[in-house]
Write a protein that holds these residues in place. Structure first.
Motif, mmCIF file in Angstrom:
data_model
loop_
_atom_site.group_PDB
_atom_site.id
_atom_site.type_symbol
_atom_site.label_atom_id
_atom_site.label_comp_id
_atom_site.label_asym_id
_atom_site.label_seq_id
_atom_site.Cartn_x
_atom_site.Cartn_y
_atom_site.Cartn_z
ATOM 1 N N VAL A 125 10.660 -0.737 -3.818
ATOM 2 C CA VAL A 125 9.383 -1.456 -3.679
ATOM 3 C C VAL A 125 9.644 -2.958 -3.725
ATOM 4 N N LEU B 145 1.514 1.790 3.766
ATOM 5 C CA LEU B 145 1.374 0.330 3.678
ATOM 6 C C LEU B 145 0.250 -0.163 4.587
ATOM 7 N N ILE C 199 -2.971 0.650 2.780
ATOM 8 C CA ILE C 199 -3.197 -0.238 1.634
ATOM 9 C C ILE C 199 -3.626 -1.631 2.098
ATOM 10 N N LEU C 200 -2.952 -2.159 3.105
ATOM 11 C CA LEU C 200 -3.204 -3.526 3.561
ATOM 12 C C LEU C 200 -4.275 -3.611 4.640
ATOM 13 N N MET D 170 -0.413 -8.913 -1.625
ATOM 14 C CA MET D 170 0.359 -8.368 -2.710
ATOM 15 C C MET D 170 1.777 -8.917 -2.632
ATOM 16 N N HIS E 49 -0.817 1.365 -5.908
ATOM 17 C CA HIS E 49 -1.412 1.747 -4.624
ATOM 18 C C HIS E 49 -0.568 2.801 -3.910
ATOM 19 N N LEU E 50 0.753 2.651 -4.004
ATOM 20 C CA LEU E 50 1.639 3.647 -3.401
ATOM 21 C C LEU E 50 1.513 4.993 -4.114
ATOM 22 N N VAL F 174 8.530 -5.778 -0.955
ATOM 23 C CA VAL F 174 7.704 -6.938 -1.299
ATOM 24 C C VAL F 174 8.433 -8.248 -1.027
ATOM 25 N N GLU G 6 1.921 -5.038 -8.414
ATOM 26 C CA GLU G 6 0.677 -4.941 -7.649
ATOM 27 C C GLU G 6 0.720 -3.783 -6.642
ATOM 28 N N LEU G 7 1.875 -3.535 -6.055
ATOM 29 C CA LEU G 7 1.979 -2.538 -4.995
ATOM 30 C C LEU G 7 2.206 -1.119 -5.507
#
Length: 89
Positions: free
Chosen positions: A23, A42, A45-46, A1, A10-11, A27, A6-7
């Motif tokens: 954010v 994070l 998510i990752l 991302m 998800h957050l 990034v 994109e992030l």
């Protein structure tokens, strides 16, 4: 991302609401501070661990004084001596 767009979803799904400027800093660069809930999110998510996200390094710090130099003051001289009690006899 690699983008804020994109992030952000998800957050938000995981209950983290940050302004887009924060954010963007996550990034695009290395943030100066990061709360543990954001770090945990994070990682979720990752699908990674904190050690995958945080680079650490060590360095030797210079000694406060060189070996063999006297201390600035003598601690032993500042402490009282212990009394030794001996039986009378």
């Amino acid at each position: 991302m690699f983008t804020v767009a994109e992030l952000m979803p998800h957050l938000t799904e995981r209950g983290i609401t940050l302004p887009s400027s924060q954010v963007h800093r996550l990034v695009s660069g290395t943030p100066e501070r990061l709360s543990l809930p954001v770090l945990a999110t994070l990682c979720d998510i990752l699908d990674c661990t904190p050690t995958d996200l945080i680079a650490t390094s060590t360095q030797n710090l210079p000694a406060r004084r060189a070996a063999g130099e006297e201390a600035p003051f003598n601690l032993a001289a500042r402490r009282p001596t212990r009394v030794r009690l001996t039986p009378e006899g």
